[in-house]
Write a protein that holds these residues in place. Sequence first.
Motif, PDB file in Angstrom:
ATOM      1  N   ASP A 794      12.448  -4.813   0.957  1.00  0.00           N
ATOM      2  CA  ASP A 794      13.313  -5.973   0.736  1.00  0.00           C
ATOM      3  C   ASP A 794      14.244  -5.733   1.788  1.00  0.00           C
ATOM      4  O   ASP A 794      15.798  -5.527   1.869  1.00  0.00           O
ATOM      5  N   PRO A 795      14.414  -6.585   3.061  1.00  0.00           N
ATOM      6  CA  PRO A 795      15.599  -6.814   3.327  1.00  0.00           C
ATOM      7  C   PRO A 795      16.388  -8.032   2.825  1.00  0.00           C
ATOM      8  O   PRO A 795      17.549  -7.972   3.442  1.00  0.00           O
ATOM      9  N   CYS A 796      16.512  -8.068   1.929  1.00  0.00           N
ATOM     10  CA  CYS A 796      17.901  -8.790   1.566  1.00  0.00           C
ATOM     11  C   CYS A 796      18.212  -7.767  -0.042  1.00  0.00           C
ATOM     12  O   CYS A 796      19.737  -8.023  -0.565  1.00  0.00           O
ATOM     13  N   GLY A 797      17.175  -6.092   0.100  1.00  0.00           N
ATOM     14  CA  GLY A 797      18.298  -4.914  -0.607  1.00  0.00           C
ATOM     15  C   GLY A 797      17.648  -4.968  -1.956  1.00  0.00           C
ATOM     16  O   GLY A 797      18.209  -4.432  -2.678  1.00  0.00           O
ATOM     17  N   GLY A 798      17.138  -6.238  -2.380  1.00  0.00           N
ATOM     18  CA  GLY A 798      15.903  -5.547  -3.534  1.00  0.00           C
ATOM     19  C   GLY A 798      15.614  -4.790  -3.321  1.00  0.00           C
ATOM     20  O   GLY A 798      14.887  -3.696  -2.694  1.00  0.00           O
ATOM     21  N   PRO A 799      14.320  -4.564  -4.753  1.00  0.00           N
ATOM     22  CA  PRO A 799      13.657  -3.320  -4.874  1.00  0.00           C
ATOM     23  C   PRO A 799      12.293  -3.907  -4.065  1.00  0.00           C
ATOM     24  O   PRO A 799      11.938  -4.652  -3.991  1.00  0.00           O
ATOM     25  N   PRO A 800      11.772  -2.703  -3.650  1.00  0.00           N
ATOM     26  CA  PRO A 800      10.240  -3.112  -2.837  1.00  0.00           C
ATOM     27  C   PRO A 800       9.620  -3.564  -3.315  1.00  0.00           C
ATOM     28  O   PRO A 800       9.192  -3.854  -4.693  1.00  0.00           O
ATOM     29  N   VAL A 801       8.441  -3.950  -2.355  1.00  0.00           N
ATOM     30  CA  VAL A 801       7.027  -5.144  -2.958  1.00  0.00           C
ATOM     31  C   VAL A 801       5.877  -4.384  -2.484  1.00  0.00           C
ATOM     32  O   VAL A 801       6.013  -3.918  -1.609  1.00  0.00           O
ATOM     33  N   ARG A 802       5.165  -4.622  -3.580  1.00  0.00           N
ATOM     34  CA  ARG A 802       3.961  -4.266  -2.582  1.00  0.00           C
ATOM     35  C   ARG A 802       4.006  -5.043  -1.112  1.00  0.00           C
ATOM     36  O   ARG A 802       3.971  -5.953  -1.413  1.00  0.00           O
ATOM     37  N   VAL A 803       2.691  -3.756  -0.151  1.00  0.00           N
ATOM     38  CA  VAL A 803       2.712  -4.481   0.727  1.00  0.00           C
ATOM     39  C   VAL A 803       1.546  -5.773   0.645  1.00  0.00           C
ATOM     40  O   VAL A 803       0.684  -5.689   0.101  1.00  0.00           O
ATOM     41  N   ALA A 804       1.945  -6.592   0.961  1.00  0.00           N
ATOM     42  CA  ALA A 804       0.647  -8.687   1.535  1.00  0.00           C
ATOM     43  C   ALA A 804      -0.784  -7.586   1.400  1.00  0.00           C
ATOM     44  O   ALA A 804      -0.802  -6.844   2.068  1.00  0.00           O
ATOM     45  N   ASP A 805      -1.846  -8.627   0.973  1.00  0.00           N
ATOM     46  CA  ASP A 805      -3.021  -7.929   0.353  1.00  0.00           C
ATOM     47  C   ASP A 805      -3.277  -7.920   2.236  1.00  0.00           C
ATOM     48  O   ASP A 805      -4.614  -7.776   2.729  1.00  0.00           O
ATOM     49  N   ALA A 806      -3.485  -8.871   2.722  1.00  0.00           N
ATOM     50  CA  ALA A 806      -3.090  -9.861   4.398  1.00  0.00           C
ATOM     51  C   ALA A 806      -3.587  -8.385   4.810  1.00  0.00           C
ATOM     52  O   ALA A 806      -3.998  -8.771   6.130  1.00  0.00           O
ATOM     53  N   ASP A 807      -1.933  -7.686   5.189  1.00  0.00           N
ATOM     54  CA  ASP A 807      -1.710  -7.312   5.524  1.00  0.00           C
ATOM     55  C   ASP A 807      -2.753  -5.526   5.637  1.00  0.00           C
ATOM     56  O   ASP A 807      -2.175  -4.649   6.042  1.00  0.00           O
ATOM     57  N   VAL A 808      -3.139  -5.389   4.400  1.00  0.00           N
ATOM     58  CA  VAL A 808      -3.839  -4.219   3.929  1.00  0.00           C
ATOM     59  C   VAL A 808      -4.707  -4.560   4.680  1.00  0.00           C
ATOM     60  O   VAL A 808      -6.240  -5.084   4.164  1.00  0.00           O
ATOM     61  N   MET A 809      -5.427  -3.682   5.633  1.00  0.00           N
ATOM     62  CA  MET A 809      -6.899  -3.500   6.338  1.00  0.00           C
ATOM     63  C   MET A 809      -7.810  -2.388   5.987  1.00  0.00           C
ATOM     64  O   MET A 809      -9.207  -2.111   5.699  1.00  0.00           O
ATOM     65  N   GLN A 810      -7.634  -0.910   4.923  1.00  0.00           N
ATOM     66  CA  GLN A 810      -8.166  -0.158   4.735  1.00  0.00           C
ATOM     67  C   GLN A 810      -7.546   0.712   3.270  1.00  0.00           C
ATOM     68  O   GLN A 810      -7.015   1.072   4.127  1.00  0.00           O
ATOM     69  N   THR A 811      -8.427   1.086   2.197  1.00  0.00           N
ATOM     70  CA  THR A 811      -8.141   1.613   0.761  1.00  0.00           C
ATOM     71  C   THR A 811      -8.564   1.961   0.487  1.00  0.00           C
ATOM     72  O   THR A 811     -10.104   2.810   0.490  1.00  0.00           O
ATOM     73  N   GLU A 812      -8.327   3.920  -0.112  1.00  0.00           N
ATOM     74  CA  GLU A 812      -9.770   4.449  -0.358  1.00  0.00           C
ATOM     75  C   GLU A 812      -8.737   5.075  -1.741  1.00  0.00           C
ATOM     76  O   GLU A 812      -7.736   6.099  -1.132  1.00  0.00           O
ATOM     77  N   ASN A 813      -9.100   5.222  -2.653  1.00  0.00           N
ATOM     78  CA  ASN A 813      -8.778   6.364  -3.288  1.00  0.00           C
ATOM     79  C   ASN A 813      -9.381   8.193  -3.452  1.00  0.00           C
ATOM     80  O   ASN A 813     -10.598   7.951  -2.547  1.00  0.00           O
ATOM     81  N   SER A 814      -9.079   9.266  -3.779  1.00  0.00           N
ATOM     82  CA  SER A 814      -9.638  10.294  -3.537  1.00  0.00           C
ATOM     83  C   SER A 814     -10.749  10.882  -3.651  1.00  0.00           C
ATOM     84  O   SER A 814     -11.334  11.823  -2.941  1.00  0.00           O
ATOM     85  N   LEU A 815     -11.373   9.754  -4.641  1.00  0.00           N
ATOM     86  CA  LEU A 815     -12.567   9.584  -4.427  1.00  0.00           C
ATOM     87  C   LEU A 815     -13.856   9.493  -3.914  1.00  0.00           C
ATOM     88  O   LEU A 815     -14.634   9.933  -2.756  1.00  0.00           O
ATOM     89  N   SER A 816     -13.124   7.792  -3.491  1.00  0.00           N
ATOM     90  CA  SER A 816     -14.006   7.500  -2.008  1.00  0.00           C
ATOM     91  C   SER A 816     -13.851   7.994  -0.932  1.00  0.00           C
ATOM     92  O   SER A 816     -14.705   8.067   0.278  1.00  0.00           O
ATOM     93  N   GLY A 817     -12.496   8.323  -0.443  1.00  0.00           N
ATOM     94  CA  GLY A 817     -12.271   9.388  -0.023  1.00  0.00           C
ATOM     95  C   GLY A 817     -12.851  10.588   0.842  1.00  0.00           C
ATOM     96  O   GLY A 817     -12.295  11.052   2.186  1.00  0.00           O
ATOM     97  N   GLY A 818     -13.587  10.713  -0.101  1.00  0.00           N
ATOM     98  CA  GLY A 818     -13.901  12.326   0.054  1.00  0.00           C
ATOM     99  C   GLY A 818     -12.350  12.950  -0.101  1.00  0.00           C
ATOM    100  O   GLY A 818     -12.496  14.358   0.656  1.00  0.00           O
ATOM    101  N   GLY A 819     -11.758  13.015  -1.180  1.00  0.00           N
ATOM    102  CA  GLY A 819     -10.511  13.484  -1.355  1.00  0.00           C
ATOM    103  C   GLY A 819      -9.760  13.775  -0.303  1.00  0.00           C
ATOM    104  O   GLY A 819      -8.402  14.208  -0.721  1.00  0.00           O
ATOM    105  N   GLU A 820      -9.993  12.250   0.160  1.00  0.00           N
ATOM    106  CA  GLU A 820      -8.386  11.874   1.170  1.00  0.00           C
ATOM    107  C   GLU A 820      -8.099  10.931   0.278  1.00  0.00           C
ATOM    108  O   GLU A 820      -9.388   9.317   0.253  1.00  0.00           O
TER     109      GLU A 820
END
Length: 878
Positions: A794-820
């Motif tokens: 947080d640029p204002c020094g507060g707790p961090p926040v989740r990256v906006a969905d619009a900026d997330v291009m791809q997400t894989e969990n350890s199963l769908s990502g073949g272990g990664e």
Amino acid sequence: MRASGSSRIWIFISCCGLLGSVQGQQTGSPVASQSAAAKPRAYLRFDAPLYKAGDCAKLSLTMLDVSVDVRNSPPNVEVAVADRGRATGRISLPMQSAGGGRYETAECLRLVAGKGSAKGRSLRVAPGSVLGALARDAKGDIRAAALAVVPATRVTGKIRFSAARVASGASQTDTDRADELTDEQGRSIRFVRNHVIVLERDRGELMRFLARRHGEIVSSLGRHHLVKVDPSTADPAHLEPLAELLGGAPGRYRFSSTTALGMGALVVEELAGGLAISLDVLTHDLVQPQTAEEGGADQFMSPWFVPITSSVNFAEGMALASLFLVPSTPDITIAFIDHGFAGPDDFSPSKPAAVRDYGADPAAFMADIPQCNVGLTSTSCSWTTLKAEAAGPAPGGSPTWHGAHVASVALSTWNDSQGVGGVAFPVARPYLIRAGDDSFTMAGAIARALPDISGPSARIISLSRGQNCTQDLGLFSMDICDAVQEGLATGVACFLLQILFPPLSALGCPEIAVLITLGEALNTVSGPVKDAEARGLLVVAGASNDMSEDVNEERMIPCTLRNVICVGGINVALQRASAKGSSISIYAPSRFVNTMQAPDQPAGTAPSSSGTSYGTPMVSAALALALSINPLLTTDGARILLRDSACRSANPKRQDGSSCSPSTDTEVDKVGYIDLLELIRLARRSAGKNPLLACTGGWDGEEFGDKTDDFNSAISLPPLNPAIRGMSDYQSIKPDLSIHKIRTTPTPTSDEDWYKVTFGPTASGSLEGFVAKYSFRVDDSSLGILFLELWQSDPCGGPPVRVADADVMQTENSLSGGGEASVTARVRSDLSYFMRVIGGIQVSGLRIYGGNCYNKVHAEVMDIGQVPLLPPQAANCH
């Protein structure tokens, strides 16, 4: 006096110690070849064990193989009498068929007194005479032998018995309290009043015994019978002369009552005639006095469970086993044979949460836990009565809540704020078997634990109780003292028969023991233990807590029985804190072990208990974890894993390349002490699966130092070079990290790890945008699914926040990502980014899934991109 081995137990007093001259003779003669069989070929018995002048003796012979050709003529029996160590007369008696392979003497043998020669079918006898019989078939081959006695009226005084006086008017029922026999050194055995254990070798022999002793069979285990008898049918005057004849150890002995004295006389009278009989000796719990310590503290504050520092690796092993927990992992039922299982209604007020200490669902009732009450005369089980049959305090004289304390060490629910966590929770399922204090009931409880048409199917039997053979008292407790029984068979009986029948001098005593059928040991417990092994059950029992004892010299039952895993105890310094012995399979913690709160302890306490009573369920629980990982393990396979995982100087290397710290106690180091983490890894390897050797099971140095990871404690990766293919990796102190399920209070939530990634200076010196990939790899994608979330500062020094969905291009969990597991997103060079690693929580009953080990925490710039917008809260900054 205390003998150190079976060769010193039996000293034939009335025959001038000549026993040793005939022991160990070699076989090889024709007679020996006829008789040296592994099992008896026939049973020969006098119709009574004791006679007097004027009696008429008869004999019966039961052929075990009725197909033997005896059509030419019936067997013949020769009877001889010995006085003062020499044969004084003999006679042959014809036998006639009674059908079904059974034969009886055609007429009785009259026993007469006097010094002249006996006429007709008679033999002269005197007080102290011994009668022997030898049966031969039509071919002249020896089939069986038997003994009977004319009790002496005078004794040497080397063995004396007395009885304590019982207060007039005192009530004595059969089972409300035990009788006792004590020697002059203060050693004692306690036994069930008016009850004996008899081994049935011939039905006719058993029926005659019941008739002459007014006996009633109250319970049976195979051919072992618990019989209620009338001690008044015995003559206490026979006790001392027969004890001398049978080779009892010299000394003064005291029975607790005249009734108990009669029981002693009854036993030796029957032993003199060859019946396999024993008093029903009481067992004892293997527990030391308890203290109320650790007041509700976390189990992992206990010295045996402290991560990283405890040599037995309980915390690490439990955590690693929890990572291997998947929906297909089977439950493993442990049968606890004990007493004093505290149910909710034993507390005041009632404590429903007590079921959690048995690993049960918090919503369950005590009666929902499979349990039985095995008594002297009957057995009742919860699945038929719908009652909590095992619940309630132990009988007087025993630790009141021993069973509850023992079972909780293996079963207790984790994270319930009750101060104790079971080693095998949640895969271990309870089967509580309440058993009486005596050896016959203990044997019945073992038999009850075997899989049946109804009730649970146990894989492990845990016994935190046992009984030593007090050798000087072994004449009365052969059900425990099998070596004393062996000494009688190969000592006194052997010597007497060789005197009476010189051809038997060519035989060794073991062959003569077969002839007289004393070679079949009376041991009620050994049969069910053998059955358990044959049915694929592991039997785990504790050694005694007396450090001066050797379990093999004391012939402790069931610890020294074949295939029993006998557990010795160690203290926190890894020094022996129990008996030693070659039968001990492994050593385990037996000091300062947290157990459940009992009804007689203040609420909120978790007592710290000591004794092999508590090492035994720890080993049982460890084996349950191993069986849950590899359900195909045989009993031999499980014992081998336990042996190979133990820490000892002959085997210090661990699977992950590290070394354990062997005990400096030479006795402990012979077999080693338990290492749960190594056992879990070996079990996993035996199942042909990845043992996760690099994984610490959830207790890495980083995680141990920060039990509640969040962004404030995030581990920083080296600055990421803001250029294409710029990379940053985290190098763990340990090769692997993990997400685990040990801590789930107050609700099942994932353990989490945080990592922080910042950018180095850009080439332009100004703000730039990039496409970056943040990732890690799991060791085994078949285990729990791990997820990666990307957060930004947080640029204002507060707790961090989740990256906006619009900026997330791809997400894989350890199963769908073949272990990664990975997140690819557009990022800014002026912000810090946080990687949050969590597990996918799955809850099924008591089980919580979702843990795994991971490595290669990695960040990489993939491309140049647009500068993403600042998070909305940045508008609050000036």
